[in-house]
Design an enzyme around this catalytic site. Sequence first.
Site, PDB file in Angstrom:
ATOM      1  N   ASN A 193     -12.666  -0.900  -4.982  1.00  0.00           N
ATOM      2  CA  ASN A 193     -12.445  -1.108  -6.412  1.00  0.00           C
ATOM      3  C   ASN A 193     -13.644  -1.841  -7.016  1.00  0.00           C
ATOM      4  OD1 ASN A 193     -11.524  -1.784  -8.971  1.00  0.00           O
ATOM      5  ND2 ASN A 193      -9.932  -3.170  -8.246  1.00  0.00           N
ATOM      6  N   TYR A 219       0.847  -1.192   0.000  1.00  0.00           N
ATOM      7  CA  TYR A 219       0.000   0.000   0.000  1.00  0.00           C
ATOM      8  C   TYR A 219       0.889   1.252   0.000  1.00  0.00           C
ATOM      9  CZ  TYR A 219      -3.843  -3.162   1.145  1.00  0.00           C
ATOM     10  OH  TYR A 219      -4.775  -4.165   1.110  1.00  0.00           O
ATOM     11  N   GLU A 229      -1.417 -16.572 -10.126  1.00  0.00           N
ATOM     12  CA  GLU A 229      -0.450 -15.806 -10.908  1.00  0.00           C
ATOM     13  C   GLU A 229       0.967 -16.272 -10.640  1.00  0.00           C
ATOM     14  OE1 GLU A 229      -1.078 -11.593 -10.445  1.00  0.00           O
ATOM     15  OE2 GLU A 229      -3.140 -11.720 -11.177  1.00  0.00           O
ATOM     16  N   CYS A 271      -6.351  -5.117  -7.758  1.00  0.00           N
ATOM     17  CA  CYS A 271      -6.116  -4.689  -6.379  1.00  0.00           C
ATOM     18  C   CYS A 271      -5.662  -5.852  -5.502  1.00  0.00           C
ATOM     19  CB  CYS A 271      -7.352  -4.010  -5.801  1.00  0.00           C
ATOM     20  SG  CYS A 271      -8.840  -5.012  -5.843  1.00  0.00           S
ATOM     21  N   HIS A 272      -5.863  -7.094  -5.970  1.00  0.00           N
ATOM     22  CA  HIS A 272      -5.403  -8.258  -5.198  1.00  0.00           C
ATOM     23  C   HIS A 272      -3.880  -8.308  -5.103  1.00  0.00           C
ATOM     24  CE1 HIS A 272      -5.540  -9.726  -9.391  1.00  0.00           C
ATOM     25  NE2 HIS A 272      -4.522 -10.483  -9.050  1.00  0.00           N
TER      26      HIS A 272
END
Length: 194
Positions: free
Chosen positions: A153, A130, A188, A161-162
């Site tokens: 979001n 952040y 990912e 945003c993850h």
Amino acid sequence: MSELAMHEMDALRQRLAERAAAEGLIDVSYRLVDSPVGQLLLAATEHGIVRVAFALEDFDTVLGSLAEKIGVRVLRRAAPLDVAAIQLDEYFAHSRTGFELPLDHRLSGGYRLEVQLALPNIGYGHTASYKEMAALTGRPTAVRAVGSACATNPLPILVPCHRVLRSDGSLGGYLGGLNAKKVLLELEQDLLGT
């Protein structure tokens, strides 16, 4: 209701939705898709995808909010969201690392939108804190505001945003729940072999 009657009812709904679309009478089209993080609601306006919602957000509440903020003519209509559904399937199947979709950002504004527009700069399989996102947007002390922008979001997964974590590497919060955030990050990282 018999299966035949249900099929006929679905066909009638689809014909009505297509007629409404042809006459410009739809403010928001939506559809549901299955995913490894549960069922997702995809919603679009004529400008692009406007909302991706997780089941735990309560789809009826999300649709009510869209009707309130965008327009009351909200209809279930899959066709405008076919490409988005295909790209999400490809993402979850490890064959897509980014999305090429028109997005309608009208549900965000100000600094929240600024943060959300910067989120795609975090590469697939990577994370940022952040604090790093606050610095990236030119407001190094706006760490809480970054957290708020991620928490609100309206386009999770598509606007990643993850990929934003606490400075200590812990997950922080996530609109779809921490399990969904963990699944997305692992998906990912698995593709990248990290």
